[in-house]
Design a protein around this motif. Structure first.
Motif, PDB file in Angstrom:
ATOM      1  N   GLU A  86       0.498  -1.347   0.317  1.00 37.59           N
ATOM      2  CA  GLU A  86       0.084   0.070   0.180  1.00 37.59           C
ATOM      3  C   GLU A  86       0.801   1.071  -0.158  1.00 37.59           C
ATOM      4  N   GLY A  87       0.887   2.306  -0.669  1.00 42.48           N
ATOM      5  CA  GLY A  87       1.015   3.512  -0.789  1.00 42.48           C
ATOM      6  C   GLY A  87       1.685   3.410  -2.438  1.00 42.48           C
ATOM      7  N   GLU A  88       2.799   4.392  -2.395  1.00 40.34           N
ATOM      8  CA  GLU A  88       3.467   4.638  -3.909  1.00 40.34           C
ATOM      9  C   GLU A  88       4.944   3.852  -3.566  1.00 40.34           C
ATOM     10  N   TRP A  89       5.482   3.310  -4.394  1.00 42.86           N
ATOM     11  CA  TRP A  89       6.283   2.820  -4.973  1.00 42.86           C
ATOM     12  C   TRP A  89       6.617   2.582  -6.020  1.00 42.86           C
ATOM     13  N   VAL A 194      10.524   0.753  -3.976  1.00 43.77           N
ATOM     14  CA  VAL A 194      11.592   1.170  -3.231  1.00 43.77           C
ATOM     15  C   VAL A 194      10.407   2.898  -3.697  1.00 43.77           C
ATOM     16  N   PRO A 195      10.804   3.929  -2.573  1.00 42.07           N
ATOM     17  CA  PRO A 195       9.895   5.510  -2.832  1.00 42.07           C
ATOM     18  C   PRO A 195       9.950   5.536  -3.964  1.00 42.07           C
ATOM     19  N   PRO A 196       9.191   6.645  -4.351  1.00 42.71           N
ATOM     20  CA  PRO A 196       9.044   7.012  -5.621  1.00 42.71           C
ATOM     21  C   PRO A 196       9.660   8.209  -6.121  1.00 42.71           C
ATOM     22  N   GLU A 197      10.871   8.878  -5.295  1.00 43.27           N
ATOM     23  CA  GLU A 197      12.002   9.696  -5.411  1.00 43.27           C
ATOM     24  C   GLU A 197      13.031   9.075  -5.900  1.00 43.27           C
ATOM     25  N   VAL A 214      23.523  -2.969  -8.836  1.00 42.07           N
ATOM     26  CA  VAL A 214      22.932  -1.894  -8.797  1.00 42.07           C
ATOM     27  C   VAL A 214      21.612  -1.523  -9.712  1.00 42.07           C
ATOM     28  N   ILE A 215      20.586  -1.550  -8.600  1.00 40.82           N
ATOM     29  CA  ILE A 215      19.175  -1.815  -9.077  1.00 40.82           C
ATOM     30  C   ILE A 215      18.361  -0.251  -9.279  1.00 40.82           C
ATOM     31  N   ALA A 216      18.981   0.842  -8.405  1.00 40.84           N
ATOM     32  CA  ALA A 216      18.010   1.866  -8.055  1.00 40.84           C
ATOM     33  C   ALA A 216      19.329   2.614  -7.118  1.00 40.84           C
ATOM     34  N   ARG A 217      19.376   3.742  -6.741  1.00 40.19           N
ATOM     35  CA  ARG A 217      19.579   4.991  -6.301  1.00 40.19           C
ATOM     36  C   ARG A 217      18.781   5.940  -5.810  1.00 40.19           C
ATOM     37  N   TRP A 218      19.228   6.426  -4.656  1.00 39.82           N
ATOM     38  CA  TRP A 218      17.975   7.604  -3.955  1.00 39.82           C
ATOM     39  C   TRP A 218      18.804   9.041  -4.759  1.00 39.82           C
ATOM     40  N   PRO A 219      18.737  10.284  -4.725  1.00 39.00           N
ATOM     41  CA  PRO A 219      19.435  11.136  -5.391  1.00 39.00           C
ATOM     42  C   PRO A 219      20.194  11.697  -3.916  1.00 39.00           C
TER      43      PRO A 219
END
Length: 225
Positions: A86-89, A194-197, A214-219
């Motif tokens: 539930e939520g944005e991902w 992971v979160p939308p950002e 590496v599949i994703a990265r935060w700012p």
């Protein structure tokens, strides 16, 4: 170095019975042919060393999410209805064939705030329904970076051939990025949310390696791993 996980022992022993029976009966050719099966099963449980900070994969830091499994990316994009929590991902789904390494690793380091096993069916792991109907374990890891809480949700899902999910961590455990957390037996699926950002860095059809890709990265952040 490649080792064989301890889960291989019972399956390999059962598979070796026909070969042993043939050998005792003096049928050497048959025994050799049947001996391929336990060898193949043992190979399925191979557990190679992985280097999350290897030179071919870039630096792994607090902004980096790595693949929790070997396999092929079958979805990368916004969280799918009926699949994502539930939520944005943002979501990455990885399909593991019977030929892939099935040792699973933590995609992100931090404290496990939830580890929940759910029994279920054994639908083909590449189907949409498998994400919420199949046997699975949901894991949630949290970490504070520069005063902000970061959350990564990942899910072990067994498939048509896989009949058991093995999770070797528990709620409250501290894990590091790329740490072994369990395995799934004989063809399965891993989902990462992971979160939308967070920016996704993989695409459908791409091969990924557990603990390295590496599949994703935060700012960008300067926080250490």
């Amino acid at each position: 170095m490649v080792t064989i996980d301890r889960e291989a022992a019972p399956a390999t022993a059962v598979a070796a019975v026909p070969a042993l029976a043939a050998a005792l009966a003096g049928r050497r050719g048959t025994a050799l042919a049947l001996g391929v099966l336990p060898a193949a099963i043992a190979l399925f449980f191979r557990d190679p060393d992985r280097r999350p900070d290897g030179p071919d994969h870039g630096s792994i830091d607090a902004d980096t999410v790595v693949s929790p499994a070997d396999g092929k990316v079958m979805y990368a994009g916004p969280g799918q209805d009926g699949v994502a929590p539930e939520g944005e991902w943002q979501q990455v789904s990885i399909f593991l064939s019977a030929f892939d390494v099935h040792i699973n690793r933590a995609p992100y380091g931090g404290r496990l705030t939830d580890v929940t096993y759910r029994p279920g069916k054994w639908l083909a792991a590449y189907t949409h329904e498998s994400a919420h109907l199949n046997e699975r374990t949901d894991l949630v890891v949290e970490r504070e970076v520069e005063g902000q809480k970061r959350v990564v949700h990942f899910r072990q899902i067994v498939g048509l051939m896989a009949r058991r999910v093995v999770t070797r961590v528990a709620k409250g455990d501290e894990v590091t990025t790329g740490q072994r957390v369990g395995l799934m037996k004989f063809g399965s699926r891993m989902d990462v949310f992971v979160p939308p950002e967070v920016g996704l860095l993989v695409h459908v059809g791409q091969r990924v390696i557990a603990g390295e890709t590496v599949i994703a990265r935060w700012p960008s952040s300067d926080a250490p791993r």
